[in-house]
Design an enzyme around this catalytic site. Structure first.
Site, short mmCIF file in Angstrom:
data_model
loop_
_atom_site.label_atom_id
_atom_site.label_comp_id
_atom_site.label_asym_id
_atom_site.label_seq_id
_atom_site.Cartn_x
_atom_site.Cartn_y
_atom_site.Cartn_z
CG HIS A 9 -1.87 1.02 1.43
ND1 HIS A 9 -2.07 1.69 2.61
CD2 HIS A 9 -2.75 1.56 0.55
CE1 HIS A 9 -3.04 2.57 2.47
NE2 HIS A 9 -3.48 2.51 1.23
CG HIS A 51 -3.20 9.49 0.66
ND1 HIS A 51 -3.92 10.22 1.60
CD2 HIS A 51 -3.91 8.37 0.44
CE1 HIS A 51 -5.01 9.54 1.92
NE2 HIS A 51 -5.03 8.42 1.24
#
Ligand code: G3P
Ligand code: MG
Length: 239
Positions: A9, A51
């Site tokens: 991830h 992100h």
């Protein structure tokens, strides 16, 4: 589409600064075959790995990614917030990340992460660059507008619908998006949905799973792959 079982991830999970080339290198060294990372547009339209819409959590700077040029982003230290050992690790461009994935033989899930209001443009730019990459990859997004724009730009690139809880109308929504796979939160997964998605022939990948026993339960339910912050928990090459 064949998914790797274990997908690191945000590049290297929690072991490295998120969304960095250091993360990709570590994932490969661990024997992890798949990685996920987030792609957002800088002020000059260059896609970078990021992100959050703002810089302060992962770099010493502040402000919005969408207001910051890619040259400035490339000079920011995206490593020290994680650990001083990673000081100077830059914010990579999407192209740099895709090239490194191809070099390392990593399957990549590029999550299109648009700043508010930039959904379609981000989908288009990310898809254009992903279509020029040589490695194996799938695009995903929480944003239907981003996913649709990506599909219009690069129809042959596989796309995955990304959701938290699987919605009741997942079949219609996946068909509308032209999605070939479904990515969903493990925490809200219902076993009957996992079975239905598997029986419909779609890969189902779940985030974020940081224990081997949890992953084992999900695989037993028909889940194809897990996104993890702990790729080091799976060191066997066959994973
Ligand atoms: O793509 C799976 C996962 O990365 C979605 O959540 O917030 O970590 O991008 P987030
Ligand atoms: Mg993500």
């Amino acid at each position: 589409m064949i998914y790797p079982r274990i997908i690191a991830h945000r590049c290297g999970g929690a072991l490295t600064p998120e969304n960095t080339l250091a993360g990709l290198r570590l994932a490969a060294r661990l024997g992890c075959r798949g990685v996920e990372f987030d792609a957002m547009l800088a002020a000059d339209g260059v896609a970078v790995l990021m992100h959050d819409e703002t810089l302060q959590r992962t770099t010493p700077a502040s402000g919005r990614v969408a207001d910051t040029g890619s040259v400035r982003l490339a000079g920011l230290d995206a490593g020290s917030r994680h650990h001083p050992a990673f000081a100077g690790e830059p914010v990579p461009t999407l192209d740099e990340a895709l090239r490194l994935c191809a070099t390392l033989g990593l399957w990549a899930n590029v999550e299109i992460k648009p700043s508010a209001g930039m959904e379609a443009e981000t989908g288009r730019v990310v898809a254009r660059h992903a279509a020029a990459a040589t490695g194996e990859l799938v695009l995903s997004s929480f944003s239907a507008a981003a996913l649709n724009a990506a599909g219009a730009e690069a129809p042959r690139l596989p796309r995955a619908m990304l959701v938290e809880a699987i919605p009741q109308d997942w079949r219609q929504r996946m068909a509308a998006a032209g999605a070939l796979a479904l990515h969903a939160a493990a925490s809200s997964l219902v076993a009957a949905d996992a079975t239905a998605v598997r029986d419909a022939g779609y890969p189902l990948a779940c985030y974020t799973v940081n224990r081997r026993d949890d992953a084992g339960r999900l695989f037993a339910m028909g889940v194809s792959a897990v996104f993890t912050d702990r790729p080091d928990l799976w060191l066997a090459p066959e994973m």
